[in-house]
Design a protein around this motif. Sequence first.
Motif, short mmCIF file in Angstrom:
data_model
loop_
_atom_site.label_atom_id
_atom_site.label_comp_id
_atom_site.label_asym_id
_atom_site.label_seq_id
_atom_site.Cartn_x
_atom_site.Cartn_y
_atom_site.Cartn_z
N PHE A 261 64.67 73.13 53.78
CA PHE A 261 64.49 73.15 55.23
C PHE A 261 63.04 73.50 55.59
CE2 PHE A 261 64.45 75.22 59.34
CZ PHE A 261 65.32 74.47 60.11
N VAL A 262 62.56 74.62 55.06
CA VAL A 262 61.21 75.08 55.39
C VAL A 262 60.17 74.12 54.83
CG1 VAL A 262 59.52 76.93 55.03
CG2 VAL A 262 61.88 77.49 55.65
N GLY A 263 60.38 73.64 53.60
CA GLY A 263 59.44 72.70 53.01
C GLY A 263 59.30 71.42 53.81
N ALA A 264 60.42 70.85 54.23
CA ALA A 264 60.38 69.62 55.03
C ALA A 264 59.74 69.88 56.39
CB ALA A 264 61.78 69.05 55.21
N PHE A 265 60.08 71.00 57.01
CA PHE A 265 59.51 71.33 58.31
C PHE A 265 57.99 71.44 58.23
CE2 PHE A 265 57.99 74.60 61.28
CZ PHE A 265 58.35 74.01 62.48
N VAL A 266 57.49 72.18 57.24
CA VAL A 266 56.05 72.36 57.08
C VAL A 266 55.38 71.02 56.75
CG1 VAL A 266 54.28 73.43 55.62
CG2 VAL A 266 56.19 74.80 56.47
N LEU A 267 55.95 70.26 55.84
CA LEU A 267 55.35 68.98 55.45
C LEU A 267 55.30 68.00 56.61
CD1 LEU A 267 54.17 67.21 53.20
CD2 LEU A 267 56.49 66.45 52.71
N VAL A 268 56.38 67.91 57.39
CA VAL A 268 56.39 66.94 58.48
C VAL A 268 55.46 67.38 59.61
CG1 VAL A 268 58.37 67.76 59.86
CG2 VAL A 268 57.92 65.32 59.67
N ARG A 269 55.36 68.69 59.86
CA ARG A 269 54.40 69.17 60.87
C ARG A 269 52.98 68.85 60.43
NH1 ARG A 269 55.35 70.61 66.23
NH2 ARG A 269 57.58 70.32 66.25
N LEU A 270 52.69 69.08 59.15
CA LEU A 270 51.37 68.78 58.61
C LEU A 270 51.08 67.29 58.69
CD1 LEU A 270 48.86 69.86 57.02
CD2 LEU A 270 50.13 69.30 54.94
N SER A 271 52.05 66.47 58.31
CA SER A 271 51.82 65.02 58.30
C SER A 271 51.66 64.47 59.72
CB SER A 271 52.94 64.28 57.57
OG SER A 271 54.14 64.33 58.29
N THR A 272 52.46 64.94 60.67
CA THR A 272 52.32 64.43 62.04
C THR A 272 50.99 64.87 62.64
OG1 THR A 272 53.62 66.29 62.89
CG2 THR A 272 54.78 64.22 62.53
N HIS A 273 50.55 66.07 62.31
CA HIS A 273 49.22 66.51 62.78
C HIS A 273 48.14 65.64 62.16
CE1 HIS A 273 45.92 69.04 64.04
NE2 HIS A 273 45.53 69.11 62.76
N GLY A 274 48.29 65.38 60.86
CA GLY A 274 47.31 64.54 60.16
C GLY A 274 47.29 63.11 60.68
N ILE A 275 48.44 62.57 61.03
CA ILE A 275 48.49 61.22 61.60
C ILE A 275 47.74 61.19 62.92
CG2 ILE A 275 50.03 59.49 62.65
CD1 ILE A 275 52.10 60.27 60.44
N ARG A 276 47.99 62.18 63.77
CA ARG A 276 47.30 62.26 65.07
C ARG A 276 45.80 62.43 64.90
NH1 ARG A 276 49.87 65.22 70.11
NH2 ARG A 276 47.70 65.01 70.62
N ALA A 277 45.39 63.24 63.91
CA ALA A 277 43.97 63.52 63.70
C ALA A 277 43.27 62.42 62.90
CB ALA A 277 43.81 64.86 62.98
N GLY A 278 44.06 61.52 62.28
CA GLY A 278 43.48 60.39 61.56
C GLY A 278 43.14 60.65 60.10
N TRP A 279 43.51 61.78 59.53
CA TRP A 279 43.18 62.04 58.13
C TRP A 279 44.37 61.92 57.19
CZ3 TRP A 279 46.00 66.08 56.30
CH2 TRP A 279 46.39 67.07 57.19
N TRP A 280 45.58 61.78 57.70
CA TRP A 280 46.76 61.65 56.83
C TRP A 280 46.76 60.24 56.23
CZ3 TRP A 280 49.69 65.27 54.87
CH2 TRP A 280 50.93 64.94 54.30
N PRO A 281 47.02 60.09 54.92
CA PRO A 281 46.91 58.77 54.29
C PRO A 281 47.96 57.75 54.76
CG PRO A 281 47.76 60.39 52.72
CD PRO A 281 47.37 61.14 53.95
N PHE A 282 49.05 58.22 55.36
CA PHE A 282 50.10 57.31 55.82
C PHE A 282 50.20 57.39 57.33
CE2 PHE A 282 51.35 59.27 51.76
CZ PHE A 282 51.22 58.15 50.94
N GLY A 283 50.67 56.32 57.93
CA GLY A 283 50.83 56.32 59.38
C GLY A 283 52.28 56.49 59.77
N ASN A 284 52.55 56.25 61.04
CA ASN A 284 53.93 56.31 61.54
C ASN A 284 54.76 55.21 60.90
OD1 ASN A 284 53.68 58.49 63.38
ND2 ASN A 284 52.64 57.14 64.82
N VAL A 285 56.03 55.49 60.71
CA VAL A 285 56.94 54.49 60.15
C VAL A 285 57.44 53.62 61.29
CG1 VAL A 285 59.14 54.17 58.95
CG2 VAL A 285 57.64 56.06 58.31
N ARG A 286 57.34 52.31 61.09
CA ARG A 286 57.79 51.36 62.11
C ARG A 286 58.76 50.37 61.46
NH1 ARG A 286 55.91 51.66 66.73
NH2 ARG A 286 54.01 52.66 67.33
#
Length: 166
Positions: free
Chosen positions: A25-50
């Motif tokens: 639970f905590v691992g997924a929560f932290v990872l998804v918060r980090l990834s969504t922040h990274g997507i918004r900031a442009g540094w996460w290697p993956f984008g939104n899933v469509r």
Amino acid sequence: VVVAREGLQATPRHELVLFNMLNGFVGAFVLVRLSTHGIRAGWWPFGNVRLAGKHIHHFVPGFLLAFACGGAAFLTTNESLERALAVPFGAGVGLVFDEAALLLDLRDVYWTREGLLSVQLSLGAAAIMGGTILALRILRRGEREAEAQEEIPPPAPFPGAAFAIA
């Protein structure tokens, strides 16, 4: 490492399952918060899933993961598999809780003030799981002490025997 291994082996199944669920639970929560922040900031290697031009929010795979792992855990009698399934089950629940505000408001409020509800609910759920683990440990120690002092009877010889009709 030896102490951790011994502790894990000595931990009752229900406590270890809850501990694994909390970690997922905590691992997924932290990872998804980090990834969504990274997507918004442009540094996460993956984008939104469509899919078919539609944004797939992470509560969708969260529901699928939680239902699949929870269902499999109910169907198995293998305790090792049950403990292992608790991690992805917790991760799925974490993904759903992280978007609780979206599910309640039916609007994408993830990065807004209303979206803080998801963070609050997730932290509350993690605190409840952690508190439950601690409470179980305290009760287990109390049970051993009460048995040693013969204040309560020893455990039944097999599961369910305490409820047998004489």
